[in-house]
Motif scaffolding. Structure first.
Motif, PDB file in Angstrom:
ATOM      1  N   VAL A  30       0.792  -1.068   0.078  1.00 60.87           N
ATOM      2  CA  VAL A  30      -0.010  -0.023  -0.066  1.00 60.87           C
ATOM      3  C   VAL A  30       0.816   1.271   0.128  1.00 60.87           C
ATOM      4  CG1 VAL A  30      -1.796   1.407   1.286  1.00 60.87           C
ATOM      5  CG2 VAL A  30      -1.785  -1.231   1.408  1.00 60.87           C
ATOM      6  N   ARG A  31       0.560   2.028  -0.838  1.00 56.59           N
ATOM      7  CA  ARG A  31       1.584   3.282  -0.928  1.00 56.59           C
ATOM      8  C   ARG A  31       0.614   4.540  -1.200  1.00 56.59           C
ATOM      9  NH1 ARG A  31       6.368   4.938  -4.073  1.00 56.59           N
ATOM     10  NH2 ARG A  31       5.994   6.872  -5.000  1.00 56.59           N
ATOM     11  N   GLN A  32       1.079   5.493  -0.317  1.00 51.51           N
ATOM     12  CA  GLN A  32       0.518   6.796  -0.219  1.00 51.51           C
ATOM     13  C   GLN A  32       0.903   7.856  -1.635  1.00 51.51           C
ATOM     14  OE1 GLN A  32      -1.611   7.311   2.532  1.00 51.51           O
ATOM     15  NE2 GLN A  32      -2.323   9.185   1.632  1.00 51.51           N
ATOM     16  N   GLU A  33       0.067   8.180  -2.328  1.00 50.06           N
ATOM     17  CA  GLU A  33       0.447   8.927  -3.440  1.00 50.06           C
ATOM     18  C   GLU A  33       0.400  10.386  -3.434  1.00 50.06           C
ATOM     19  OE1 GLU A  33       1.738   7.483  -5.992  1.00 50.06           O
ATOM     20  OE2 GLU A  33       1.230   5.326  -6.044  1.00 50.06           O
ATOM     21  N   PHE A  40      -2.585   0.512  -4.079  1.00 52.04           N
ATOM     22  CA  PHE A  40      -2.661  -0.849  -3.647  1.00 52.04           C
ATOM     23  C   PHE A  40      -2.301  -1.897  -4.700  1.00 52.04           C
ATOM     24  CE2 PHE A  40      -6.005   1.848  -1.856  1.00 52.04           C
ATOM     25  CZ  PHE A  40      -5.973   1.406  -0.405  1.00 52.04           C
ATOM     26  N   THR A  41      -1.366  -2.710  -4.474  1.00 50.00           N
ATOM     27  CA  THR A  41      -0.910  -3.741  -5.125  1.00 50.00           C
ATOM     28  C   THR A  41      -1.157  -5.126  -4.623  1.00 50.00           C
ATOM     29  OG1 THR A  41       0.975  -2.388  -5.898  1.00 50.00           O
ATOM     30  CG2 THR A  41       1.376  -4.779  -6.300  1.00 50.00           C
ATOM     31  N   PHE A  42      -1.565  -6.034  -5.587  1.00 49.34           N
ATOM     32  CA  PHE A  42      -1.921  -7.670  -5.535  1.00 49.34           C
ATOM     33  C   PHE A  42      -1.270  -8.330  -6.106  1.00 49.34           C
ATOM     34  CE2 PHE A  42      -5.586  -4.329  -5.147  1.00 49.34           C
ATOM     35  CZ  PHE A  42      -6.276  -4.642  -3.998  1.00 49.34           C
ATOM     36  N   VAL A  89      -6.510   4.391  -5.965  1.00 51.65           N
ATOM     37  CA  VAL A  89      -7.782   4.817  -5.409  1.00 51.65           C
ATOM     38  C   VAL A  89      -7.872   6.271  -4.544  1.00 51.65           C
ATOM     39  CG1 VAL A  89     -10.030   4.065  -4.171  1.00 51.65           C
ATOM     40  CG2 VAL A  89      -8.397   2.341  -5.416  1.00 51.65           C
ATOM     41  N   LYS A  90      -8.732   7.125  -5.008  1.00 56.96           N
ATOM     42  CA  LYS A  90      -8.967   8.282  -4.250  1.00 56.96           C
ATOM     43  C   LYS A  90     -10.067   8.137  -3.236  1.00 56.96           C
ATOM     44  CE  LYS A  90     -10.776  12.808  -4.961  1.00 56.96           C
ATOM     45  NZ  LYS A  90     -11.211  13.886  -5.892  1.00 56.96           N
ATOM     46  N   LEU A 170      -2.351  16.257  -7.726  1.00 59.62           N
ATOM     47  CA  LEU A 170      -1.810  15.542  -8.956  1.00 59.62           C
ATOM     48  C   LEU A 170      -0.956  14.233  -8.616  1.00 59.62           C
ATOM     49  CD1 LEU A 170       0.059  18.944 -10.487  1.00 59.62           C
ATOM     50  CD2 LEU A 170      -1.647  17.593 -11.756  1.00 59.62           C
ATOM     51  N   VAL A 171      -1.714  13.283  -9.061  1.00 58.49           N
ATOM     52  CA  VAL A 171      -1.584  11.817  -8.744  1.00 58.49           C
ATOM     53  C   VAL A 171      -0.086  11.458  -9.609  1.00 58.49           C
ATOM     54  CG1 VAL A 171      -2.132   9.294  -8.664  1.00 58.49           C
ATOM     55  CG2 VAL A 171      -3.675  11.237  -8.299  1.00 58.49           C
ATOM     56  N   PHE A 172       0.759  10.658  -9.115  1.00 54.74           N
ATOM     57  CA  PHE A 172       2.080  10.454  -9.825  1.00 54.74           C
ATOM     58  C   PHE A 172       2.920  11.576 -10.358  1.00 54.74           C
ATOM     59  CE2 PHE A 172      -1.011   7.079 -11.153  1.00 54.74           C
ATOM     60  CZ  PHE A 172      -0.757   6.023  -9.900  1.00 54.74           C
TER      61      PHE A 172
END
Ligand code: FES
Length: 362
Positions: A30-33, A40-42, A89-90, A170-172
């Protein structure tokens, strides 16, 4: 479809994730952007490769407070890193699922998923020239394309316009700035509506407009446009793109939200059809409505004020999947439900017409 941006099945030694047979996913990161966006990585519970095209999405079933909530999320990761995939996800005010994800899903947590699915994919991978344009967290499928192209060492001519409320949204942001620095033919334009708390912001502010596009993308008419964002944002971009000479056949958008809007404007069934209506009972909401044999159950539910989750409205995404307690329907889906779910009594109200009175567990 196998393209340069997907993993050929022949080059992987392990098994591929199957839409029909697999469903268990383990959260591994789980990474805060940004202040309200997380990635979330699966990976699959049993080791699997994920073969998907950048731009596609997964349908998830989340168990929250004893109820199943289905949601679609586009992959934000590269399809060329196939042992795991990410969604971004926001957190939405009052959003049951997004708040649950942010508050409760941690590495080691399990969820169920079906996919990949979706048709918002590059029509001519690696060719271009493109205009990628995203609004807010709608960046996810477009970011998957950017990452896959980079992993494939393809550098088509891309202008990427990323709009958001403020620079902090601004994501990423850092990754895109880096990619713009090191990637040939990649031009980036951040477009926050206002500077917000970032007093040192020296870039543009405002909304996507005809004047801005004419200056920033003067050769827009020659480009293929890939757009994802909130429905009003995509509507504006669609109208601007077509007005500025982009042929309809080279304008593409992710249509989850747009389909929901279309559903809300569906015309009421004529009185003659209402006469042959069936009774449809939504057990949990204690509501009974009349549904014509010519109407989809979802369209009738919306007209009748019954709340049902939905997204694509054409049997593709699976968001509206519901349990049919009694009765029968004529369902024409596009892959949004598995045969074993149909066998277990589930159906998709968006693409099902009643053949009898129905009782639905909603
Ligand atoms: S809303 Fe997408 S399958 Fe029904």
């Amino acid at each position: 479809m196998v393209t340069e941006l997907t993993l050929p099945t022949s080059c992987a030694q392990g098994a591929f994730w199957s839409r029909e047979a697999d469903q268990d996913l383990v959260c591994i990161d789980v990474r805060q952007e940004t202040h309200n966006v997380r990635t979330f990585t699966f990976r699959a519970k049993q080791e699997r490769y994920f073969g998907f095209e950048p731009g596609q999405y997964f349908l998830f079933d989340f168990e929250i407070d004893g109820e199943t909530h289905s949601r679609c999320y586009s992959m934000s990761s590269s399809a060329l890193a196939p042992r795991a995939f990410s969604i971004t996800v926001k957190r939405v005010d009052g959003g049951k699922v997004s708040n649950w994800l942010h508050d409760h899903l941690k590495p080691g947590g399990m969820v169920r998923g079906t996919g990949p699915t979706g048709t918002f994919t590059l029509p001519d991978p690696g060719e271009g020239p493109y205009l990628f344009v995203s609004g807010g967290s709608g960046i996810t499928p477009v970011m998957s394309m950017v990452r896959a192209l980079a992993d494939a060492r393809r550098h088509p001519d891309i202008v990427f316009v990323h709009a958001a409320r403020t620079p902090a949204d601004l994501v990423f942001r850092d990754e895109l700035l880096y990619r713009a620095k090191v990637t040939p033919n990649f031009r980036l334009l951040f477009l926050p509506e206002r500077a917000g708390n970032e007093t040192g912001w020296s870039g543009l502010t405002g909304r996507v407009s005809e004047a801005l596009l004419k200056v920033a993308v003067p050769d827009l008419a020659q480009r293929t446009v890939m757009c994802c964002g909130p429905a009003p944002f995509m509507k504006a971009m669609r109208e601007l793109s077509l007005a500025l000479g982009v042929p309809q056949a080279r304008y593409f958008e992710e249509s989850f939200d747009a389909a929901v809007l279309d559903e809300e404007t569906v015309t009421p069934a004529p009185a003659a059809q209402a006469a042959s209506a069936f009774k449809v009972t939504f057990a949990k909401q204690s509501k009974v409505i009349d549904v014509s044999s010519e109407q989809s159950v979802l369209a009738a539910a919306r007209q009748g004020g019954v709340r049902l989750p939905s997204s694509c409205s054409n049997g593709l995404c699976g968001t509206c999947k519901s349990k049919l307690v009694s009765g029968s329907v004529d369902m024409k889906h596009n892959g949004g439900i598995r045969q074993r779910e149909v066998d277990a009594g589930f159906f998709l109200p968006c693409c099902s017409k009643p053949l009898s009175d129905l009782v639905i567990d909603r």
